[in-house]
Design a protein around this motif. Structure first.
Motif, PDB file in Angstrom:
ATOM      1  N   LEU A 260      23.351  32.156  40.827  1.00  0.00           N
ATOM      2  CA  LEU A 260      22.744  32.625  39.583  1.00  0.00           C
ATOM      3  C   LEU A 260      22.510  31.433  38.671  1.00  0.00           C
ATOM      4  CD1 LEU A 260      24.996  35.760  39.014  1.00  0.00           C
ATOM      5  CD2 LEU A 260      22.514  35.823  39.337  1.00  0.00           C
ATOM      6  N   SER A 261      21.372  31.424  37.984  1.00  0.00           N
ATOM      7  CA  SER A 261      21.007  30.255  37.180  1.00  0.00           C
ATOM      8  C   SER A 261      21.668  30.237  35.805  1.00  0.00           C
ATOM      9  CB  SER A 261      19.481  30.204  37.010  1.00  0.00           C
ATOM     10  OG  SER A 261      19.005  31.379  36.360  1.00  0.00           O
ATOM     11  N   GLU A 262      22.227  31.365  35.355  1.00  0.00           N
ATOM     12  CA  GLU A 262      22.795  31.434  34.011  1.00  0.00           C
ATOM     13  C   GLU A 262      24.052  30.576  33.875  1.00  0.00           C
ATOM     14  OE1 GLU A 262      19.972  34.645  34.047  1.00  0.00           O
ATOM     15  OE2 GLU A 262      21.487  33.999  35.482  1.00  0.00           O
ATOM     16  N   PRO A 263      24.218  29.912  32.732  1.00  0.00           N
ATOM     17  CA  PRO A 263      25.453  29.139  32.506  1.00  0.00           C
ATOM     18  C   PRO A 263      26.707  29.996  32.598  1.00  0.00           C
ATOM     19  CG  PRO A 263      23.787  28.561  30.868  1.00  0.00           C
ATOM     20  CD  PRO A 263      23.250  29.736  31.619  1.00  0.00           C
ATOM     21  N   TRP A 264      26.613  31.277  32.196  1.00  0.00           N
ATOM     22  CA  TRP A 264      27.810  32.123  32.226  1.00  0.00           C
ATOM     23  C   TRP A 264      28.260  32.459  33.652  1.00  0.00           C
ATOM     24  CZ3 TRP A 264      26.364  36.341  34.855  1.00  0.00           C
ATOM     25  CH2 TRP A 264      25.113  36.922  34.641  1.00  0.00           C
ATOM     26  N   ALA A 265      27.432  32.122  34.651  1.00  0.00           N
ATOM     27  CA  ALA A 265      27.849  32.388  36.036  1.00  0.00           C
ATOM     28  C   ALA A 265      29.031  31.512  36.440  1.00  0.00           C
ATOM     29  CB  ALA A 265      26.684  32.163  36.989  1.00  0.00           C
ATOM     30  N   ARG A 266      29.173  30.372  35.780  1.00  0.00           N
ATOM     31  CA  ARG A 266      30.361  29.556  36.042  1.00  0.00           C
ATOM     32  C   ARG A 266      31.549  30.206  35.363  1.00  0.00           C
ATOM     33  NH1 ARG A 266      31.322  23.053  36.032  1.00  0.00           N
ATOM     34  NH2 ARG A 266      33.593  23.136  36.068  1.00  0.00           N
ATOM     35  N   ARG A 267      32.556  30.549  36.137  1.00  0.00           N
ATOM     36  CA  ARG A 267      33.694  31.303  35.618  1.00  0.00           C
ATOM     37  C   ARG A 267      34.981  30.540  35.892  1.00  0.00           C
ATOM     38  NH1 ARG A 267      33.090  35.114  32.200  1.00  0.00           N
ATOM     39  NH2 ARG A 267      34.361  36.711  33.171  1.00  0.00           N
ATOM     40  N   ASP A 268      35.139  29.405  35.223  1.00  0.00           N
ATOM     41  CA  ASP A 268      36.361  28.632  35.409  1.00  0.00           C
ATOM     42  C   ASP A 268      37.537  29.394  34.805  1.00  0.00           C
ATOM     43  OD1 ASP A 268      34.880  26.730  36.624  1.00  0.00           O
ATOM     44  OD2 ASP A 268      34.857  25.318  34.956  1.00  0.00           O
ATOM     45  N   LEU A 269      38.545  29.594  35.607  1.00  0.00           N
ATOM     46  CA  LEU A 269      39.715  30.359  35.175  1.00  0.00           C
ATOM     47  C   LEU A 269      40.752  29.434  34.549  1.00  0.00           C
ATOM     48  CD1 LEU A 269      40.073  32.612  38.331  1.00  0.00           C
ATOM     49  CD2 LEU A 269      39.002  33.212  36.166  1.00  0.00           C
ATOM     50  N   ARG A 270      41.370  29.928  33.471  1.00  0.00           N
ATOM     51  CA  ARG A 270      42.398  29.147  32.794  1.00  0.00           C
ATOM     52  C   ARG A 270      43.625  30.019  32.518  1.00  0.00           C
ATOM     53  NH1 ARG A 270      40.116  26.234  27.639  1.00  0.00           N
ATOM     54  NH2 ARG A 270      39.330  28.324  27.138  1.00  0.00           N
ATOM     55  N   VAL A 271      44.778  29.395  32.598  1.00  0.00           N
ATOM     56  CA  VAL A 271      46.035  30.055  32.235  1.00  0.00           C
ATOM     57  C   VAL A 271      46.228  29.892  30.738  1.00  0.00           C
ATOM     58  CG1 VAL A 271      48.537  30.049  32.522  1.00  0.00           C
ATOM     59  CG2 VAL A 271      47.060  29.591  34.496  1.00  0.00           C
ATOM     60  N   CYS A 272      46.503  30.984  30.043  1.00  0.00           N
ATOM     61  CA  CYS A 272      46.777  30.872  28.605  1.00  0.00           C
ATOM     62  C   CYS A 272      48.204  31.320  28.320  1.00  0.00           C
ATOM     63  CB  CYS A 272      45.757  31.653  27.772  1.00  0.00           C
ATOM     64  SG  CYS A 272      45.800  33.433  27.927  1.00  0.00           S
ATOM     65  N   VAL A 273      48.882  30.551  27.493  1.00  0.00           N
ATOM     66  CA  VAL A 273      50.271  30.808  27.122  1.00  0.00           C
ATOM     67  C   VAL A 273      50.453  30.456  25.651  1.00  0.00           C
ATOM     68  CG1 VAL A 273      51.209  30.422  29.430  1.00  0.00           C
ATOM     69  CG2 VAL A 273      50.950  28.498  27.866  1.00  0.00           C
ATOM     70  N   GLN A 274      51.487  31.010  25.054  1.00  0.00           N
ATOM     71  CA  GLN A 274      51.787  30.657  23.674  1.00  0.00           C
ATOM     72  C   GLN A 274      52.186  29.191  23.574  1.00  0.00           C
ATOM     73  OE1 GLN A 274      54.730  33.304  22.046  1.00  0.00           O
ATOM     74  NE2 GLN A 274      53.219  34.881  21.549  1.00  0.00           N
ATOM     75  N   ARG A 275      51.664  28.507  22.570  1.00  0.00           N
ATOM     76  CA  ARG A 275      51.979  27.089  22.372  1.00  0.00           C
ATOM     77  C   ARG A 275      53.445  26.897  21.998  1.00  0.00           C
ATOM     78  NH1 ARG A 275      47.340  24.499  19.212  1.00  0.00           N
ATOM     79  NH2 ARG A 275      46.434  24.863  21.282  1.00  0.00           N
TER      80      ARG A 275
END
Length: 302
Positions: A260-275
């Motif tokens: 897919l040509s859309e930028p949103w097709a890139r779905r890099d996953l990230r872990v989020c935690v409280q700082r």
């Protein structure tokens, strides 16, 4: 409302058996005691719940409503007991983990297996949520860890790299779309879609992007997982959009897998935690280590 859990269980037993005596036997109570409990329940609620007939009882409209609510209440309490049972058996820890459908369907099973090999007595509550909801839940402390596909920042959270991924279009093998190599989301709007069920994060994500284009997806079939999407697309039922990491090597033999040509097709996953977590949790921290250490051992699947 002056009624208790036993009243609800008794009412459910009678409603499901369609008979006061059989309901009483199921609850190990005398029929007279069951009748008194149901009478008290009806008085407290302020309406009749059962119609008494010669051969048993049937539900009134109010009774049907109460049955559904009572079933959910009892099921939730039973789940509470199930969740508490491991503590009585020596549970050493618990982690609440929210993630999007992409992560749950692809990367997380292997990473959680690694974690449980090291810490078999720990219990994890894993729930699928939308990325925005996950960020809010982790920030508020309702979840210990989140995995999101969202390029955002939050003053109270750290975002750590987890996996690189992309959304791709699936089409039947040899389709006109497949011959293009790369397509835009707008180019797909006239095709029938095979989609995840309403409420799934990816379904909501795609519906919102279609709406932003002033269009609607033609959803032909809704299914519960990526594998079902792949099978239906290969059969010619429509097209679908899935995470690249959810596909198997053999899928390319039966499907056209199109970028897919859309930028949103890139779905890099990230872990989020409280700082700055409000509470220490050794097993949360160890799970984070395992999730983030996998970044090096699992190169991009985009």
């Amino acid at each position: 409302m002056h009624y208790d859990l036993i009243d609800l269980k008794v009412f459910l037993a009678v409603a499901e058996e369609g008979n006061v005596s059989r309901g009483a036997e199921r609850c190990h109570l005398a029929p007279s005691s069951v009748s008194l409990r149901i009478k008290g329940l009806e008085e407290n609620i302020g309406t009749a719940l059962l119609k008494r007939q010669a051969r048993g009882v049937t539900l009134t409209p109010a009774g049907h409503v109460l049955v559904e609510h009572a079933r959910r209440c009892v099921a939730q309490l039973e789940q509470m007991h199930v969740d508490l049972l491991p503590f009585a058996r020596g549970l050493t820890g618990h982690v609440t983990f929210f993630a999007n459908n992409n992560a749950i369907s692809s990367h997380l099973p292997d990473d959680l297996a690694r974690f449980f090999t090291l810490y078999p007595s720990v219990r994890i509550t894993l729930e699928e949520r939308m990325s925005h909801d996950i960020v809010a839940a982790v920030a508020a402390g309702r979840a210990d860890i989140g995995v999101v596909a969202l390029e955002t920042e939050h003053p109270e959270l750290d975002f750590l790299p987890y996996r690189e991924d992309r959304l791709v279009l699936l089409a039947p093998l040899g389709s006109p779309l497949g011959r293009q190599g790369v397509v835009s989301f707008a180019d797909c709007m006239d095709e029938p879609f095979i989609s995840l069920q309403s409420g799934a994060a990816l379904h909501t994500f795609l519906m919102n992007h279609a709406s932003a284009l002033g269009k609607r997806l033609d959803i032909r079939v809704q299914v519960s997982g990526y594998r079902a999407i792949a099978r239906l697309v290969s059969s010619g039922a429509g097209i679908g959009i899935v995470a690249r990491s959810a596909l198997e090597e053999s899928d390319s033999e039966y499907l056209d897998i199109i970028a897919l040509s859309e930028p949103w097709a890139r779905r890099d996953l990230r872990v989020c935690v409280q700082r700055r977590p409000h509470e220490t949790n050794f097993f949360r921290d160890k799970l984070i280590e395992i999730l983030c250490s996998g970044t090096e051992s699992h190169p991009s699947e985009a």
